[in-house]
Design a protein around this motif. Structure first.
Motif, mmCIF file in Angstrom:
data_model
loop_
_atom_site.group_PDB
_atom_site.id
_atom_site.type_symbol
_atom_site.label_atom_id
_atom_site.label_comp_id
_atom_site.label_asym_id
_atom_site.label_seq_id
_atom_site.Cartn_x
_atom_site.Cartn_y
_atom_site.Cartn_z
ATOM 1 N N SER A 4 57.732 31.516 21.651
ATOM 2 C CA SER A 4 56.368 31.137 22.001
ATOM 3 C C SER A 4 56.054 31.583 23.424
ATOM 4 C CB SER A 4 56.184 29.634 21.851
ATOM 5 O OG SER A 4 57.080 28.933 22.703
ATOM 6 N N LEU A 5 54.786 31.895 23.645
ATOM 7 C CA LEU A 5 54.342 32.423 24.927
ATOM 8 C C LEU A 5 53.107 31.664 25.391
ATOM 9 C CD1 LEU A 5 54.307 34.618 27.185
ATOM 10 C CD2 LEU A 5 52.952 36.023 25.610
ATOM 11 N N LEU A 6 53.160 31.175 26.618
ATOM 12 C CA LEU A 6 52.000 30.562 27.244
ATOM 13 C C LEU A 6 51.508 31.507 28.332
ATOM 14 C CD1 LEU A 6 50.095 28.117 27.635
ATOM 15 C CD2 LEU A 6 51.724 27.275 29.350
ATOM 16 N N ILE A 7 50.244 31.842 28.259
ATOM 17 C CA ILE A 7 49.620 32.692 29.269
ATOM 18 C C ILE A 7 48.751 31.788 30.137
ATOM 19 C CG2 ILE A 7 48.081 34.643 29.682
ATOM 20 C CD1 ILE A 7 48.847 35.456 26.709
ATOM 21 N N ILE A 8 49.005 31.808 31.429
ATOM 22 C CA ILE A 8 48.217 31.024 32.368
ATOM 23 C C ILE A 8 47.285 31.975 33.100
ATOM 24 C CG2 ILE A 8 48.240 29.480 34.364
ATOM 25 C CD1 ILE A 8 51.092 28.668 33.535
ATOM 26 N N SER A 9 46.010 31.758 32.917
ATOM 27 C CA SER A 9 44.995 32.604 33.544
ATOM 28 C C SER A 9 44.375 31.840 34.710
ATOM 29 C CB SER A 9 43.928 32.987 32.512
ATOM 30 O OG SER A 9 43.046 33.925 33.055
ATOM 31 N N ARG A 10 44.620 32.325 35.933
ATOM 32 C CA ARG A 10 44.210 31.608 37.141
ATOM 33 C C ARG A 10 43.097 32.300 37.912
ATOM 34 N NH1 ARG A 10 49.310 29.255 40.248
ATOM 35 N NH2 ARG A 10 47.616 28.015 41.078
ATOM 36 N N GLN A 11 42.664 33.471 37.468
ATOM 37 C CA GLN A 11 41.661 34.222 38.224
ATOM 38 C C GLN A 11 40.286 34.117 37.585
ATOM 39 O OE1 GLN A 11 42.686 38.292 38.904
ATOM 40 N NE2 GLN A 11 44.512 37.802 40.074
ATOM 41 N N ALA A 12 39.289 34.029 38.443
ATOM 42 C CA ALA A 12 37.905 34.080 37.968
ATOM 43 C C ALA A 12 37.668 35.452 37.332
ATOM 44 C CB ALA A 12 36.951 33.863 39.135
ATOM 45 N N PRO A 13 36.728 35.546 36.416
ATOM 46 C CA PRO A 13 36.531 36.815 35.704
ATOM 47 C C PRO A 13 36.092 37.960 36.605
ATOM 48 C CG PRO A 13 34.803 35.260 35.159
ATOM 49 C CD PRO A 13 35.819 34.508 35.954
ATOM 50 N N TRP A 14 35.574 37.683 37.766
ATOM 51 C CA TRP A 14 35.047 38.729 38.641
ATOM 52 C C TRP A 14 35.941 39.006 39.849
ATOM 53 C CZ3 TRP A 14 32.723 34.037 37.672
ATOM 54 C CH2 TRP A 14 32.869 33.083 38.661
ATOM 55 N N SER A 15 37.109 38.383 39.929
ATOM 56 C CA SER A 15 37.938 38.526 41.126
ATOM 57 C C SER A 15 39.021 39.594 41.021
ATOM 58 C CB SER A 15 38.575 37.184 41.478
ATOM 59 O OG SER A 15 39.509 36.811 40.492
ATOM 60 N N GLY A 16 39.080 40.290 39.921
ATOM 61 C CA GLY A 16 40.093 41.329 39.748
ATOM 62 C C GLY A 16 40.462 41.461 38.285
ATOM 63 N N PRO A 17 41.485 42.236 38.007
ATOM 64 C CA PRO A 17 41.829 42.518 36.606
ATOM 65 C C PRO A 17 42.611 41.411 35.902
ATOM 66 C CG PRO A 17 43.332 43.676 38.053
ATOM 67 C CD PRO A 17 42.297 43.018 38.936
ATOM 68 N N LEU A 57 27.457 42.204 38.766
ATOM 69 C CA LEU A 57 28.644 42.524 39.574
ATOM 70 C C LEU A 57 29.341 43.782 39.068
ATOM 71 C CD1 LEU A 57 30.107 38.915 39.793
ATOM 72 C CD2 LEU A 57 28.867 40.141 41.576
ATOM 73 N N GLN A 58 28.678 44.496 38.174
ATOM 74 C CA GLN A 58 29.229 45.695 37.546
ATOM 75 C C GLN A 58 30.550 45.393 36.826
ATOM 76 O OE1 GLN A 58 29.330 48.561 40.725
ATOM 77 N NE2 GLN A 58 27.133 48.927 40.587
ATOM 78 N N GLN A 59 30.558 44.261 36.127
ATOM 79 C CA GLN A 59 31.715 43.841 35.356
ATOM 80 C C GLN A 59 31.318 43.721 33.891
ATOM 81 O OE1 GLN A 59 34.880 43.029 36.616
ATOM 82 N NE2 GLN A 59 34.178 43.795 38.590
ATOM 83 N N LYS A 60 32.303 43.693 33.016
ATOM 84 C CA LYS A 60 32.050 43.476 31.592
ATOM 85 C C LYS A 60 32.183 41.992 31.287
ATOM 86 C CE LYS A 60 33.439 47.968 29.903
ATOM 87 N NZ LYS A 60 34.281 48.688 28.964
ATOM 88 N N ASP A 61 31.408 41.539 30.329
ATOM 89 C CA ASP A 61 31.420 40.139 29.914
ATOM 90 C C ASP A 61 32.666 39.870 29.077
ATOM 91 O OD1 ASP A 61 30.807 37.566 29.251
ATOM 92 O OD2 ASP A 61 29.037 38.056 28.075
ATOM 93 N N LEU A 62 33.418 38.849 29.455
ATOM 94 C CA LEU A 62 34.611 38.466 28.700
ATOM 95 C C LEU A 62 34.294 37.478 27.579
ATOM 96 C CD1 LEU A 62 37.215 37.883 31.565
ATOM 97 C CD2 LEU A 62 36.878 39.928 30.188
ATOM 98 N N GLY A 63 33.065 36.977 27.550
ATOM 99 C CA GLY A 63 32.690 35.929 26.609
ATOM 100 C C GLY A 63 32.953 36.273 25.157
#
Length: 119
Positions: A4-17, A57-63
């Motif tokens: 099993s794998l837990l992915i922890i996402s700590r970055q805002a969608p616009w702060s980097g990759p 912000l010239q980013q793609k929507d992750l929604g």
């Protein structure tokens, strides 16, 4: 047997990759039927906010990708209750249903997974 794998996402969608990379890993793992959980922590909870305007912000929507997670078998979705509260995000502001976890529940969650990746 798959680990099993837990992915922890700590970055805002616009702060980097990091936000997109966490999402890509979750979708890829789900496509291969790996047992995956996704935890939104700290500024990562901003990925869950609705009515984002990433084009400004010239980013793609992750929604759309976030909403596709259950279609790929990634249904174990969690968010830190503290992180959501500190950032003023209630259920009405979220584009995705997640299980809110307090600090003690977060510790127990980490113990349930064989591997943890933080982005």
């Amino acid at each position: 047997m798959s680990k099993s794998l837990l992915i922890i996402s700590r970055q805002a969608p616009w702060s980097g990759p990091g936000a997109r990379e966490a999402l890509d890993i979750a979708l890829a793992g789900g496509a291969f039927d790996l047992p995956i959980g996704l935890l939104f922590l700290d500024d990562g909870v901003f990925q869950l906010a609705n009515a984002q305007q990433p084009a400004s912000l010239q980013q793609k929507d992750l929604g759309a990708n976030l909403q596709a997670l259950p279609l790929f078998g990634v249904e174990a979705l969690y968010a830190s209750a503290r992180s959501l509260g500190e950032r003023g995000l209630g259920d009405a502001e979220l584009i995705l249903a997640v299980q809110r976890l307090d600090d003690d529940a977060l510790t127990r969650l980490l113990d349930r997974y064989d591997q943890v990746i933080t982005l």
